[in-house]
Design an enzyme around this catalytic site. Structure first.
Site, PDB file in Angstrom:
ATOM      1  N   ASP A   9     -73.320  15.566  -5.451  1.00 32.23           N
ATOM      2  CA  ASP A   9     -73.493  14.437  -6.354  1.00 32.23           C
ATOM      3  C   ASP A   9     -73.942  13.213  -5.565  1.00 32.23           C
ATOM      4  O   ASP A   9     -73.330  12.882  -4.544  1.00 32.23           O
ATOM      5  CB  ASP A   9     -72.150  14.083  -7.028  1.00 32.23           C
ATOM      6  N   SER A  56     -67.359  14.089  -6.225  1.00 31.91           N
ATOM      7  CA  SER A  56     -66.787  12.891  -5.611  1.00 31.91           C
ATOM      8  C   SER A  56     -66.374  13.148  -4.159  1.00 31.91           C
ATOM      9  O   SER A  56     -66.236  12.214  -3.378  1.00 31.91           O
ATOM     10  CB  SER A  56     -65.561  12.451  -6.417  1.00 31.91           C
ATOM     11  N   GLY A 109     -63.703  15.221 -10.267  1.00 28.79           N
ATOM     12  CA  GLY A 109     -63.183  13.915  -9.892  1.00 28.79           C
ATOM     13  C   GLY A 109     -61.713  13.915  -9.548  1.00 28.79           C
ATOM     14  O   GLY A 109     -61.119  12.855  -9.372  1.00 28.79           O
ATOM     15  N   LYS A 125     -77.342  15.444 -15.270  1.00 30.34           N
ATOM     16  CA  LYS A 125     -76.419  15.898 -16.314  1.00 30.34           C
ATOM     17  C   LYS A 125     -76.804  15.351 -17.682  1.00 30.34           C
ATOM     18  O   LYS A 125     -77.283  14.226 -17.801  1.00 30.34           O
ATOM     19  CB  LYS A 125     -74.994  15.412 -15.998  1.00 30.34           C
TER      20      LYS A 125
END
Lengths: 315, 209
Positions: free
Chosen positions: A45, A257, A174, A102
């Site tokens: 990410d 994350s 996350g 996304k």
């Protein structure tokens, strides 16, 4: 020696049904082809072109373009939507590896926008706020391949029936906590193993229980694997986390994350890549664990209420 | 070497990242069909992640995947020099897509360090992004034995400014997609994503040349 159509294509084609076969088996093969190329790698990410370059330099096999990483989405609350086009386009311009982005579950117009933008893979993701509480996107109808999250085999096969070219575990995005990804991987892989032990006449009943297309159930029973690559995602924060997912049957990993919320993203990114390549060699995973700095903060699952769990989105 | 020899040829597949499992599957299939090119020998595939994995190999495959990622891995594992030595010893190498890029003398459009074993320039992502990926049959007039081959292109490169020693074995839409420079073979498409074993058989055939 030359055969043009393999069993995967045939099973998926059948599962789509005669009237639903708008996308040819060949188009599906091309979509799954890119998923095949991402195997053995780490998809990271990123929220800026600078982060994308760090990820690429560290050996990421693709990047997921986002405005906020999942842990920030969780902290900020509110509605999480498709990333702004400027952020995605900036990242596309800055790297040569595939760029994913996304869309909200069921939001086929966000998906059309990303297809027009030429992103390489679309993640119909529970990390964003769902746009439709009844239907996922009809992914057969797109040229761009889709990846979807799943918590068990039935959910994985429903998404593949809709045209997903890659499955990933949902895990708990996350959270920095690997426990949910492990649960989902064990569930999918265990249910696949169980299917291979059934007699042919038992498969229809099992398909009903799984709420999955019968032809895909037959494919899994015959081949002992999903008809598309099976990746892990959701809570991977350390090199041994990535190696654990590979050992449990994942063919590549997504790290959200876990990289850019850690103390030293560049070193950690390289280390997770190294551990994913060498997951079978503990000595190499050990090397990857040295000099990492602090990992991201994690969340104990018991402190997350049911409505706070992103994995509960989708069906 | 004796055709009745019972020992096997070990073909390595670089397993840093990419579709190396698909290549290993092709090698297993090649063993099962007892292809004439094998002359009765077994073919065994081996994943290559470290320098010592090259020991005893008869040929090497650089798979499809992400060329940037694999290139970083080659440097990290200090595999560049050993692969040059492997080629210099006369062992054949096959590169598909990302693997082909890494074999070229240079790569353009987001350059990556390459091995320089095929005298050509790789133009990365030359057909566009994933929505431009496609499958197509080879053009008529390819090298004998590869007629009708169906080629799967995934974010594929093109090969340009081929050196005089580079033989074009097949083209698609006029572009060279399968080339040979001595014992080094390169395809911009993915034979490992189909059931067509002919490219892998050509690699094994090159072992005994």
């Amino acid at each position: 020696m030359t055969k043009t159509k393999n069993a995967t294509q045939t099973a998926v084609e059948k599962a789509k049904g005669s009237d639903g076969a708008r996308t040819s088996a060949q188009a599906f093969e091309i979509k799954v082809g890119l998923a095949e190329m991402l195997k053995g790698g780490v998809i990271m990410d990123v929220t800026t072109p600078e982060q994308a370059k760090i990820a690429e330099q560290a050996g990421a096999s693709a990047v997921m373009a986002l405005e906020r990483v999942p842990s920030d989405i969780r902290r900020d609350g509110g509605v999480a939507r498709m990333c702004s086009i400027e952020v995605i386009a900036g990242i596309q311009d800055s790297v040569s590896i595939p760029v994913m982005a996304k869309v909200r579950i069921g939001h086929f117009l966000e998906a059309r926008v990303l297809e027009s933008l030429g992103v390489d893979f679309i993640d119909e993701s529970e990390v964003l706020t769902p746009a439709d509480e009844a239907y996922h996107v009809d992914k057969n109808d797109f040229k761009t391949p889709f990846v979807c999250g799943a918590t068990d085999l039935g959910e994985a096969l429903r998404r593949i029936g809709e045209g997903a070219a890659m499955i990933r575990t949902k895990g708990e995005a996350g959270s920095g906590n690997i426990v949910e990804a492990v649960r989902h991987l064990r569930s999918v892989v265990g249910e696949i193993r169980a299917l291979t032990t059934l007699r042919p006449e038992e498969l229809a009943s099992r398909a009903k229980e799984l709420r999955a297309p019968i032809d895909l159930v037959r494919f899994v029973a015959a081949h002992g694997r999903l008809p598309v690559p099976n990746f892990a995602a959701g809570g991977i924060a350390t090199p041994p986390d990535a190696a654990l997912c590979m050992a449990l049957g994942a063919e590549a990993v997504f790290v959200g994350s876990g990289i850019f919320k850690s103390e030293d993203p560049e070193t950690r990114a390289r280390a997770v890549v190294h551990a994913t390549t060498h997951w079978q060699d503990p000595g190499e995973v050990l090397k990857a664990c040295r000099g990492l700095g602090r990992a991201m903060e994690g969340i104990e699952m018991k402190t997350l209420a049911e409505h706070e769990r992103l994995a509960n989105r989708g069906w | 070497m004796s055709p009745s020899s019972s020992h096997s040829w070990i073909v390595g597949v670089l397993a840093i990242q990419g579709d190396f499992e698909a290549h290993l599957k092709m090698l297993r299939a090649l063993g099962e069909v007892r292809d004439a090119s094998l002359r009765g020998r077994a073919v065994v595939g081996r994943a290559v992640r470290k320098v010592q994995d090259l020991d005893g190999l008869s040929a090497l495959i650089l798979p499809g995947g992400e060329s940037t990622t694999i290139s970083k891995g080659l440097a990290r594992e200090e595999l560049v020099k050993p692969i040059h030595e492997f080629a210099a010893a006369g062992h054949p190498i096959l590169g598909t897509c990302a693997g082909a890029i890494l074999l070229c003398r240079s790569a353009e459009n987001h350059p990556v360090p390459t091995l320089g074993l095929v005298d050509a320039v790789a133009l990365r992502n030359a057909y566009g992004t994933q929505v431009d990926s496609f499958a197509q049959l080879v053009d008529p007039g390819c090298a004998p034995g590869f007629e009708g081959m169906r080629c799967v292109f995934i974010r594929a490169p093109k090969l340009a400014t081929l050196g005089a020693g580079v033989e074009v074995l097949a083209r698609v839409g006029g572009e060279p997609v399968f080339v040979r420079d001595g014992k080094i073979l390169a395809t911009t498409f993915h034979p490992e994503l189909t059931d067509d074993l002919r490219v892998h058989a050509a690699l094994v055939a090159a072992i005994r040349e």
